[in-house]
Design a protein around this motif. Structure first.
Motif, PDB file in Angstrom:
ATOM      1  N   VAL A 166       0.852  -1.199   0.000  1.00 57.50           N
ATOM      2  CA  VAL A 166       0.000   0.000   0.000  1.00 57.50           C
ATOM      3  C   VAL A 166       0.886   1.247   0.000  1.00 57.50           C
ATOM      4  N   ALA A 167       1.970   1.187   0.760  1.00 58.68           N
ATOM      5  CA  ALA A 167       2.916   2.316   0.775  1.00 58.68           C
ATOM      6  C   ALA A 167       3.458   2.570  -0.629  1.00 58.68           C
ATOM      7  N   PHE A 168       3.679   1.502  -1.380  1.00 59.75           N
ATOM      8  CA  PHE A 168       4.178   1.663  -2.750  1.00 59.75           C
ATOM      9  C   PHE A 168       3.156   2.377  -3.636  1.00 59.75           C
ATOM     10  N   LEU A 169       1.881   2.137  -3.375  1.00 60.44           N
ATOM     11  CA  LEU A 169       0.839   2.859  -4.120  1.00 60.44           C
ATOM     12  C   LEU A 169       0.989   4.363  -3.883  1.00 60.44           C
ATOM     13  N   VAL A 170       1.203   4.706  -2.610  1.00 56.07           N
ATOM     14  CA  VAL A 170       1.337   6.118  -2.234  1.00 56.07           C
ATOM     15  C   VAL A 170       2.599   6.721  -2.856  1.00 56.07           C
ATOM     16  N   LEU A 171       3.626   5.892  -2.952  1.00 57.64           N
ATOM     17  CA  LEU A 171       4.887   6.359  -3.537  1.00 57.64           C
ATOM     18  C   LEU A 171       4.843   6.347  -5.064  1.00 57.64           C
ATOM     19  N   GLY A 172       3.791   5.728  -5.609  1.00 50.90           N
ATOM     20  CA  GLY A 172       3.686   5.657  -7.065  1.00 50.90           C
ATOM     21  C   GLY A 172       4.587   4.607  -7.673  1.00 50.90           C
ATOM     22  N   GLU A 173       4.960   3.604  -6.894  1.00 51.47           N
ATOM     23  CA  GLU A 173       5.883   2.559  -7.365  1.00 51.47           C
ATOM     24  C   GLU A 173       5.254   1.193  -7.109  1.00 51.47           C
ATOM     25  N   GLN A 175       6.114  -1.732  -8.581  1.00 49.43           N
ATOM     26  CA  GLN A 175       6.961  -2.902  -8.848  1.00 49.43           C
ATOM     27  C   GLN A 175       8.137  -3.032  -7.892  1.00 49.43           C
ATOM     28  N   LEU A 176       8.032  -2.509  -6.704  1.00 51.69           N
ATOM     29  CA  LEU A 176       9.164  -2.579  -5.785  1.00 51.69           C
ATOM     30  C   LEU A 176       9.183  -3.893  -5.015  1.00 51.69           C
ATOM     31  N   ASP A 177      10.315  -4.140  -4.394  1.00 49.14           N
ATOM     32  CA  ASP A 177      10.481  -5.363  -3.623  1.00 49.14           C
ATOM     33  C   ASP A 177      10.026  -5.113  -2.170  1.00 49.14           C
ATOM     34  N   ALA A 178       8.819  -5.605  -1.873  1.00 50.77           N
ATOM     35  CA  ALA A 178       8.245  -5.350  -0.548  1.00 50.77           C
ATOM     36  C   ALA A 178       9.084  -5.983   0.560  1.00 50.77           C
ATOM     37  N   ARG A 179       9.630  -7.155   0.284  1.00 49.73           N
ATOM     38  CA  ARG A 179      10.446  -7.837   1.304  1.00 49.73           C
ATOM     39  C   ARG A 179      11.662  -6.991   1.693  1.00 49.73           C
ATOM     40  N   LYS A 180      12.258  -6.389   0.656  1.00 52.86           N
ATOM     41  CA  LYS A 180      13.446  -5.569   0.902  1.00 52.86           C
ATOM     42  C   LYS A 180      13.080  -4.377   1.782  1.00 52.86           C
ATOM     43  N   LEU A 181      11.978  -3.743   1.433  1.00 48.65           N
ATOM     44  CA  LEU A 181      11.541  -2.591   2.229  1.00 48.65           C
ATOM     45  C   LEU A 181      11.272  -3.012   3.673  1.00 48.65           C
ATOM     46  N   LYS A 182      10.619  -4.146   3.844  1.00 49.34           N
ATOM     47  CA  LYS A 182      10.304  -4.620   5.191  1.00 49.34           C
ATOM     48  C   LYS A 182      11.580  -4.901   5.980  1.00 49.34           C
ATOM     49  N   GLN A 183      12.556  -5.504   5.307  1.00 50.18           N
ATOM     50  CA  GLN A 183      13.810  -5.814   6.019  1.00 50.18           C
ATOM     51  C   GLN A 183      14.527  -4.533   6.442  1.00 50.18           C
ATOM     52  N   TRP A 212      18.316   4.926   2.594  1.00 53.25           N
ATOM     53  CA  TRP A 212      18.367   6.361   2.303  1.00 53.25           C
ATOM     54  C   TRP A 212      18.605   6.598   0.808  1.00 53.25           C
ATOM     55  N   HIS A 213      19.528   5.842   0.243  1.00 57.19           N
ATOM     56  CA  HIS A 213      19.828   6.006  -1.185  1.00 57.19           C
ATOM     57  C   HIS A 213      18.601   5.701  -2.037  1.00 57.19           C
ATOM     58  N   PHE A 214      17.832   4.732  -1.588  1.00 56.32           N
ATOM     59  CA  PHE A 214      16.601   4.378  -2.294  1.00 56.32           C
ATOM     60  C   PHE A 214      15.628   5.569  -2.286  1.00 56.32           C
ATOM     61  N   ALA A 215      15.441   6.171  -1.105  1.00 50.80           N
ATOM     62  CA  ALA A 215      14.528   7.318  -0.985  1.00 50.80           C
ATOM     63  C   ALA A 215      15.023   8.489  -1.832  1.00 50.80           C
ATOM     64  N   LYS A 224      12.402  14.463 -12.396  1.00 51.63           N
ATOM     65  CA  LYS A 224      12.400  14.396 -13.873  1.00 51.63           C
ATOM     66  C   LYS A 224      11.035  13.982 -14.402  1.00 51.63           C
ATOM     67  N   HIS A 225      10.397  13.041 -13.683  1.00 53.17           N
ATOM     68  CA  HIS A 225       9.127  12.495 -14.176  1.00 53.17           C
ATOM     69  C   HIS A 225       8.079  12.521 -13.061  1.00 53.17           C
ATOM     70  N   PRO A 226       7.487  13.674 -12.837  1.00 56.00           N
ATOM     71  CA  PRO A 226       6.494  13.745 -11.752  1.00 56.00           C
ATOM     72  C   PRO A 226       5.252  12.903 -12.061  1.00 56.00           C
ATOM     73  N   GLY A 227       4.652  12.392 -10.995  1.00 47.41           N
ATOM     74  CA  GLY A 227       3.419  11.614 -11.149  1.00 47.41           C
ATOM     75  C   GLY A 227       2.414  12.037 -10.100  1.00 47.41           C
ATOM     76  N   ASP A 228       1.334  11.251  -9.975  1.00 45.43           N
ATOM     77  CA  ASP A 228       0.336  11.530  -8.938  1.00 45.43           C
ATOM     78  C   ASP A 228       0.695  10.683  -7.724  1.00 45.43           C
ATOM     79  N   ASP A 229       1.718  11.113  -7.014  1.00 46.94           N
ATOM     80  CA  ASP A 229       2.206  10.334  -5.875  1.00 46.94           C
ATOM     81  C   ASP A 229       2.827  11.263  -4.827  1.00 46.94           C
ATOM     82  N   TYR A 230       3.165  10.665  -3.691  1.00 41.44           N
ATOM     83  CA  TYR A 230       3.640  11.455  -2.549  1.00 41.44           C
ATOM     84  C   TYR A 230       4.934  12.225  -2.837  1.00 41.44           C
TER      85      TYR A 230
END
Lengths: 423, 107
Positions: A166-173, A175-183, A212-215, A224-230
């Motif tokens: 759900v957080a990825f929806l808010v971020l507009g992403e 296809q991210l790796d949820a497991r990685k984010l959780k870890q 941090w680098h990911f954020a 460069k490519h704005p979207g409808d996201d946070y």
């Protein structure tokens, strides 16, 4: 208790002293019983192991949360075990420039971050995610159904990843790796609220830098490519003007969301399901009448609060529940205890999904730091229950004794939730 | 000090002398007016300080700003033509005599 108490004046043997001696801030087992036993007599006590004054009653916790003039949030996410200089140096070398912009800062700085964040994190925006969140919940249900298993771990197969997605929806992403984010988030929680060794801290620091680098990369991409996201909304609010928000503040806000948007919701989902499934009659009640679900969510947040305690620091000399605390004192507000306070909640130690004032818990905090994601978390929890009760009405908890809770100061959630899907 | 009258959902009236510069929500909380929750402390994100103004006061204040207007769509009690979020209304002399009705529930 006198109206002017200081630490040195608390006599050994008095209930206040005994509470401080008995309190185990990292031990979740028996915590609610402990608070229930001290709350009637001891509204506040000193916990030497964490150098905090612990507040046990709702009205006092609420008063502190609402008083940002006298109580600073600057220590809210300070590491329990201070980070060694070696770690700070490593993070500097990695250009880790995260700064406190939201949860652990005060106005006027806090106001900048909040104003920008609110342009996207608001009920109107969240409402747009309902169909996506439901589709996501159903995808987990389908995976569980198709696994062919009779017994599954709901944390592993559903609630661990679901809020991250759900957080990825808010971020507009998507296809991210949820497991990685959780870890990453798990490590960050341990770094702040746990008790890691030096080696563990250094290992975690490497992941923190990655996080941090990911954020940062996400924000750079949205420039460069704005979207409808946070991230795009924050950049739009900033409009290139550092006096509104700096780019580093935007990155820090996104970095903050990568943790805040899912960690507590995973825990809240686990806690809620645990309490419901422990009580087959209650589970059956929401299976038969889904209109009971919204209040069941609130009762879960109240009774099995996932953010169990939160810190503040006195900016000036203050008095809480008749106790004088000098400027600089650290305060730990027990939200767990406040949410069972009998003065507000009749039979507060009983889980009752029909409780009329369940919603008056302070699980999302209160005052200017009140959780901006609260409506989204509520939606996720409601949909989780709606879909699970529809798909597996006869679900039963299995092997309850095997469930344990990670020992941290501020968060509580089951590590696993084994269930038999069809009774 | 402007005088404000709060009417509870059961019809009880409470008149208070409000402080200039504070918000209506802050004055209500300070005077123990029940039914105004204000979970977010006036940050305009929770929609739990919803009130109904008398028509004259509502019109004097003008249309609420966009963000408040959006949030008013999500309040618990029915939105009415004079609905406002009390945290967004600053108390000044223009508010003297306002009659403010508090809904039965904020959530």
């Amino acid at each position: 208790m006198t109206s002017r108490t200081t630490l040195s004046e608390i006599p050994a043997g008095c209930p206040m002293h005994q509470a401080g001696e008995r309190f185990q801030p990292f031990e979740h087992k028996g915590m609610t019983d402990f608070y229930a036993s001290v709350r009637p007599e001891v509204p506040i006590f000193y916990a030497p192991s964490i150098d905090c004054w612990v507040v046990t009653r709702r009205e006092d916790a609420l008063a502190v949360l609402r008083d940002h003039e006298r109580f600073s949030a600057s220590n809210a996410t300070a590491p329990i075990v201070p980070w060694p200089e070696e770690m700070h140096q490593f993070l500097r070398d990695q250009h880790f420039t995260n700064e406190s912009v939201q949860v652990a800062c005060d106005p006027p700085r806090h106001t900048r971050g909040r104003n920008a964040a609110m342009t996207f994190l608001n009920m109107k925006k969240f409402q747009n995610y309902e169909a996506d969140v439901r589709a996501l919940a159903r995808s987990y249900i389908n995976e569980i159904s198709n696994s062919g298993k009779d017994v599954v771990d709901l944390v592993e197969s559903f609630t661990y990843e679901y809020p991250a997605k759900v957080a990825f929806l808010v971020l507009g992403e998507k296809q991210l790796d949820a497991r990685k984010l959780k870890q990453w988030a798990d490590l960050r929680i341990k770094l702040i609220f746990g008790t890691l060794t030096h080696e563990q801290q250094m290992e975690a620091a490497r992941d923190l830098a990655d996080f941090w680098h990911f954020a940062s990369a996400l924000v750079e991409q949205r420039k460069k490519h704005p979207g409808d996201d946070y991230p795009s909304a924050l950049l739009a609010a900033r409009a290139g003007d550092d006096s509104i928000l700096t780019e580093n503040e935007v990155k820090s806000l996104v970095f903050g969301l990568l943790l805040a948007a899912h960690e507590t919701t995973t825990n809240a989902a686990g806690n809620l399901l645990f309490e419901l499934l422990k009580r087959p009659i209650t589970w059956q009640a929401i299976v038969e009448d889904q209109s009971l679900i919204p209040n069941a969510v609130e009762e879960g947040l109240r009774y099995a609060t996932s953010t169990i305690a939160w810190r503040r620091r006195a900016k000036v000399d203050v008095e809480i529940a008749g106790v004088q605390l000098p400027q600089g004192s650290q305060i730990l507000l027990s939200l767990t205890s406040a949410n069972r306070d009998e003065k507000q909640f009749t039979d507060g130690e009983i889980f009752d999904i029909g409780r009329s004032n369940a919603r008056s818990h302070i699980a999302f905090g209160n005052g200017i730091h009140h959780c901006l994601g609260a409506p989204l978390a509520r939606m996720e929890l409601r949909i989780l229950l709606e879909e699970l009760t529809t798909a597996f009405p006869k679900m039963r908890l299995e092997d309850e004794e095997s469930i344990s809770f990670l020992p941290t100061l501020s968060f509580r959630g089951p590590d696993r939730l084994p269930v038999r899907l069809n009774g | 000090m402007p005088k404000l009258t709060f009417i509870s959902s059961s019809g009880d009236r409470h008149e208070i002398a409000a402080s200039n510069g504070a918000s209506v929500m802050e004055c209500a909380i300070e005077h123990g007016i029940e039914g105004i929750v204000a979970e977010c402390g006036g940050s305009m994100s929770c929609g739990t300080c919803h009130v109904y103004l008398d028509r004259e006061t509502y019109e004097r204040l003008g249309t609420p700003p966009t963000a408040e207007n959006d949030l008013l769509d999500f309040v618990n009690a029915p939105r009415r033509p004079t609905s406002r979020l009390s945290c967004q209304i600053k108390v000044d002399e223009h508010l003297d005599g306002a009659v403010i009705s508090v809904p039965q529930s904020q959530y």
